[in-house]
Structure formats: structure tokens, C-alpha cells
Design an enzyme around this catalytic site. Structure first.
Site, PDB file in Angstrom:
ATOM      1  N   ARG A  87      85.488  59.418  64.431  1.00  0.00           N
ATOM      2  CA  ARG A  87      84.108  58.601  64.176  1.00  0.00           C
ATOM      3  C   ARG A  87      83.837  57.787  63.038  1.00  0.00           C
ATOM      4  O   ARG A  87      83.973  58.714  62.098  1.00  0.00           O
ATOM      5  CB  ARG A  87      82.908  59.220  64.759  1.00  0.00           C
ATOM      6  CG  ARG A  87      81.626  58.527  64.743  1.00  0.00           C
ATOM      7  CD  ARG A  87      80.457  59.531  64.832  1.00  0.00           C
ATOM      8  NE  ARG A  87      79.369  58.793  64.433  1.00  0.00           N
ATOM      9  CZ  ARG A  87      78.198  59.097  63.856  1.00  0.00           C
ATOM     10  NH1 ARG A  87      77.976  60.327  63.922  1.00  0.00           N
ATOM     11  NH2 ARG A  87      77.153  58.513  63.696  1.00  0.00           N
ATOM     12  N   HIS A 130      75.199  52.793  59.972  1.00  0.00           N
ATOM     13  CA  HIS A 130      75.196  53.895  59.334  1.00  0.00           C
ATOM     14  C   HIS A 130      74.544  53.910  57.806  1.00  0.00           C
ATOM     15  O   HIS A 130      75.005  54.157  56.879  1.00  0.00           O
ATOM     16  CB  HIS A 130      76.438  54.827  59.318  1.00  0.00           C
ATOM     17  CG  HIS A 130      76.270  56.154  58.925  1.00  0.00           C
ATOM     18  ND1 HIS A 130      76.792  57.075  59.977  1.00  0.00           N
ATOM     19  CD2 HIS A 130      75.552  57.094  58.195  1.00  0.00           C
ATOM     20  CE1 HIS A 130      76.649  58.232  59.467  1.00  0.00           C
ATOM     21  NE2 HIS A 130      75.653  58.392  58.592  1.00  0.00           N
ATOM     22  N   GLU A 175      71.127  58.046  63.306  1.00  0.00           N
ATOM     23  CA  GLU A 175      70.009  58.680  62.777  1.00  0.00           C
ATOM     24  C   GLU A 175      68.783  57.692  62.381  1.00  0.00           C
ATOM     25  O   GLU A 175      68.572  57.551  61.188  1.00  0.00           O
ATOM     26  CB  GLU A 175      70.232  59.610  61.638  1.00  0.00           C
ATOM     27  CG  GLU A 175      71.339  60.629  61.932  1.00  0.00           C
ATOM     28  CD  GLU A 175      71.598  61.620  60.931  1.00  0.00           C
ATOM     29  OE1 GLU A 175      71.136  61.576  59.785  1.00  0.00           O
ATOM     30  OE2 GLU A 175      72.509  62.768  61.268  1.00  0.00           O
TER      31      GLU A 175
END
Length: 460
Positions: A87, A130, A175
């Protein structure tokens, strides 16, 4: 336990984790490892690193692990670890320039990375966002501006057509709680805004970006699994006192249910609007339908538990962790992963689950060419058994990505905290697989050996 056993990872002989359809991997993120900053847009983390005192060691991500130059070496490390999948995240600003045009150099790098993974039989799992928002978009409002949601859609459209056929799984956003709360409310992360009133709007816009990304992926790469990765702690009350229990519920709602409910139920909990200081986002008709499109999987990033108690002047107060701690000051609490999965399975109609991050930072030392990270190895062992218990409960957990492959730039902590299964000497860029990584590779080699048919002996 013998000394040799203490350097191994083990599983019960009947563990579901031996199955070849359970995916084992490792994970990284672009800004934390790539370097090669001159060939991408400046992002919010570049700017944040320039702020005095923002990063614990005063460092930045301009070189990091020099992964762009050394990606072949890092792919060979993945191969040596025997993982099924890797990943990694794409750098938005490496693929698109400030005018939204594709930068062929960035696209070429990721195509070579994907080709290298396939050549080694490793499945690429790609995270689209990210945390490295281009600074040019932050200058126009960042995630506080609804327009950024549509710029994210443009970015996804630019990526999927050239790269999509080579990708095994897509993760839209990593997140959203962290980039929403730590980035725009508490200011601990980039872009460093300190205004709690920002949180509701930023969280909603990140969820909308996920929804639009899911739409693009469904249209352009319909056969590839797609989902989102949420960081979720196991939430406990400090005591059975009703005030503490209510505080824990408010914390759970603030940090986790805020994202889980709209994604999996298509609604926000009405209690969210009643939280002290909460400013509900502007919700346009159709928003919740966009956010709650069916997920092919839910990614869960689990590291520790959180304990809360009542506070006189706040909705809740976090209690200092007890027991063994990682270098981040996080409690080692593997049973919380099983508890969390059971709770989510009870409260939601869960899609298949991947543990998209799990790992720990410890004060690793290179001694005589080796890193004997016994604490990390014990952490991984305990969390593997926690996943084993969840699988035996019938919870559909399909994979684990250890965080992280490499020691790297650990956001506001700089290079002081090491999470990797591979040690990185930041001066020489030498990579050395730690004892935990060697144990991981050995366990996966044993799993692969178990899957092979037995050799036929005594045949004519």
C-alpha cells in the site's frame, strides 16, 4: 519461551491467517518517503515544515528516504519480506501541476513503480490522498473550501485512466479525522490551523471528496475494489461513572462516528450538533447519498486505545495512557483491536475489512549491522493474535498492511520516531531489515509453503 522463539512470529496451526486469500502487506505514504521535491508541487507539509517549532527535530520531507531514486531497492525489500501487497500513496502534486495539468514525469514514476510491483508478484494498493494537499489549493481555502472537493475529483480522473488497470485496490482518503482535526482544528499537523470551529466543515468536505472519488473509480475502474481508510481507536471510559461514560461517548462521536455514520449509515448522529463548540457543516441535498455509496471494503488503521473522563470545561478529557507504551507514548493495547472490530460489526453493516495500518515506533538502534527490535516484534505478534480472534468471531477481515515498510518522516515528529520493519540510515540511505521484518518474512514464507501441494514420493 526460548531465545529463538522470541525472534519469531507464530500463529496457531488452525489460524485463519494462514489462508492464502488473506492479504499480507506493508504500507508507506508519498510525502514520508519519496523525496525528489524539485519534481513536484509544494504541498502543505512543505510549508508546515518551514514553520519554526512545527516539527520536533526541525526536519522536512525534501529528501526523506529518497524513494523516488531508490524505488527499485525498496521493491526488492518488499520482495524479500514475502508480502502479497504493498500500500502506497500517490503525490497529488507530483502528478498534477499548479494549473491542473498532468506532469508526465510524475505519472511515469508511478507507472514504473506499478510495473516493478507486478514483476515481483506484489499487488499494488493505492491511496489517492495521504495528507499532502498542494499548497496552491490551500492558498485558495484548502479543505475549508468546498471547491477543493471538486479539484480532488479532477485529480482522481487524471490518475485512474493511465494507472487504473495496474491497481489492485483503491483507497480514496487516508484518516480524514487526522487531517481534519489535527490539521485544521488543533494545528498539530499541516496546514496548522488552530480553530476547532473548522473541524465540522473540513470533515464533511473530506467525506465528499471520498464520495466523488468513489464515483470516478466506479465509472473508470469498476472491477477494482475501492474504499476508504479510517483511523479508529478502541474508546474506553476512565470509570463506570455516568459522567465518564458520557464523555467517552462524546469523544467516540467526535473523532470516529463522525465519519463512520455518514459512510455506513448515510447520516450524521443528531447528537453531534449538540457537542460543545460544534459548528455543523453546510450540507447540500445529495451530499449524504454521495458520501454513503457502498464500500467494497473499509480500511481500519489501528494503533492503540483511547480513555476519556468527564471534564468541567470540555466535552471530554483524555486520560494519560497506562501500561507499556510505544515511543509515541501510545499504550500497547492489542485486545482493543479485537474489541473494536466486534463493536463495529455489531453497530454497522460492515463491508469486508482490511487493517490498512498497524504498527509501532520504538527507539531502534543499529548495533553490529543489526536492529533487534524485540518490542516491535512482540507488538506485531500480539496484534496478529487479535486479528485471529476477530476472524474466529466471523468478522470478515481480509488483510493486514504493516505500518510501515521503512523508517521515514513521521510528520510532526520528524525523523525521531521509527515505525519501519526496515531501518533507514538517513545520512547514507542504507536500508537494513530489522528483526521484526525478518520474522515477518519467515512467517509469510511458512504460509506460502503450507499452501503448496505435498510432494509425491514413492511413485513409479
Amino acid at each position: 519461551m526460548s531465545l529463538e522463539d522470541s525472534k519469531r512470529l507464530t500463529l496457531p496451526g488452525d489460524s485463519p491467517l494462514w489462508a492464502m486469500d488473506f492479504q499480507w502487506g506493508a504500507a508507506t505514504a508519498a510525502f514520508q518517503i519519496e523525496g525528489d521535491a524539485e519534481h513536484r508541487q509544494k504541498c502543505i507539509w512543505d510549508t508546515f515544515c518551514e514553520r519554526p517549532g512545527a516539527i520536533a527535530d526541525g526536519s522536512n520531507g525534501l529528501v526523506a528516504c529518497d524513494h523516488v531514486a531508490r524505488y527499485r531497492e525498496d521493491l526488492d525489500l518488499l520482495d524479500r519480506l514475502n508480502v502479497d501487497a504493498y500500500r502506497f500513496s500517490l503525490s497529488w502534486g507530483r502528478i498534477l501541476d499548479e494549473r491542473g495539468r498532468i506532469d508526465p514525469r510524475g505519472l511515469d514514476f508511478y507507472q514504473r513503480l506499478l510495473d516493478g510491483l507486478h514483476a515481483r508478484g506484489i499487488a499494488p494498493w493505492v491511496t489517492l490522498y495521504h495528507w499532502d494537499l498542494p499548497q496552491a489549493l490551500e492558498d485558495r481555502g484548502g479543505w475549508l473550501a468546498r471547491d477543493t472537493v471538486y479539484r480532488f475529483r479532477d485529480y482522481v480522473e487524471a490518475v485512474v485512466e493511465p494507472l487504473g488497470e495496474a491497481v489492485a485496490g483503491w483507497i480514496t482518503i487516508n484518516e480524514p479525522m487526522v487531517c481534519g482535526y489535527l490539521g485544521y482544528a488543533s494545528g498539530v499537523h499541516a496546514p496548522g490551523h488552530r480553530n476547532p470551529a473548522n473541524y465540522g466543515a473540513v470533515a464533511h468536505h473530506l467525506l465528499l471528496a471520498h464520495g466523488l472519488g468513489m464515483q470516478v473509480l466506479a465509472e473508470r475502474a469498476p472491477e477494482t475494489p475501492r474504499g476508504v481508510a479510517l483511523n479508529i481507536s478502541c474508546v474506553h471510559a476512565a470509570s463506570d461513572d455516568p459522567g465518564d461514560r458520557a464523555a467517552a461517548r462524546r469523544a467516540d462521536l467526535t473523532f470516529y462516528r463522525r465519519f463512520l455514520d455518514p459512510l455506513l449509515k448515510g447520516s450524521y448522529d443528531p447528537a453531534l450538533a449538540a457537542l460543545p463548540g460544534e459548528e455543523p457543516p453546510a450540507i447540500v441535498p445529495g451530499d449524504l447519498e454521495l458520501i454513503s455509496q457502498p464500500l467494497d471494503f473499509l480500511g481500519i488503521n489501528y494503533y492503540t486505545r483511547s480513555v476519556y473522563r468527564a471534564a468541567e470545561d470540555a466535552a471530554f478529557e483524555e486520560v494519560s495512557p497506562q501500561g507499556p507504551l510505544t515511543a509515541m507514548g501510545w499504550e500497547v493495547y492489542p485486545e482493543g483491536l479485537t474489541q473494536l472490530l466486534r463493536t463495529l460489526d455489531q453497530d454497522y453493516d460492515l463491508p469486508p475489512v482490511y487493517i490498512t495500518e498497524n504498527g509501532a515506533a520504538f527507539p531502534d538502534r543499529l548495533e553490529q549491522g543489526e536492529v533487534n527490535d524485540a518490542e516491535r516484534l512482540a507488538y506485531v505478534q500480539a496484534h496478529l493474535l487479535a486479528i485471529d480472534r476477530a476472524l474466529r468471531d466471523g468478522i470478515d477481515v481480509r488483510g493486514l498492511f504493516y505500518w510501515s515498510l521503512l523508517d521515514n518522516f513521521e510528520w510532526a515528529e520528524g525523523y525521531e520516531k521509527r515505525f519501519g520493519m526496515v531501518y533507514v540510515d538517513y545520512d547514507s540511505q542504507e536500508r537494513i531489515i530489522k528483526q521484526s521484518g525478518l520474522a515477518y518474512a519467515k512467517l509469510l514464507a511458512e504460509r506460502q509453503a503450507r499452501s503448496r501441494p505435498r510432494a509425491v514420493t514413492g511413485a513409479d
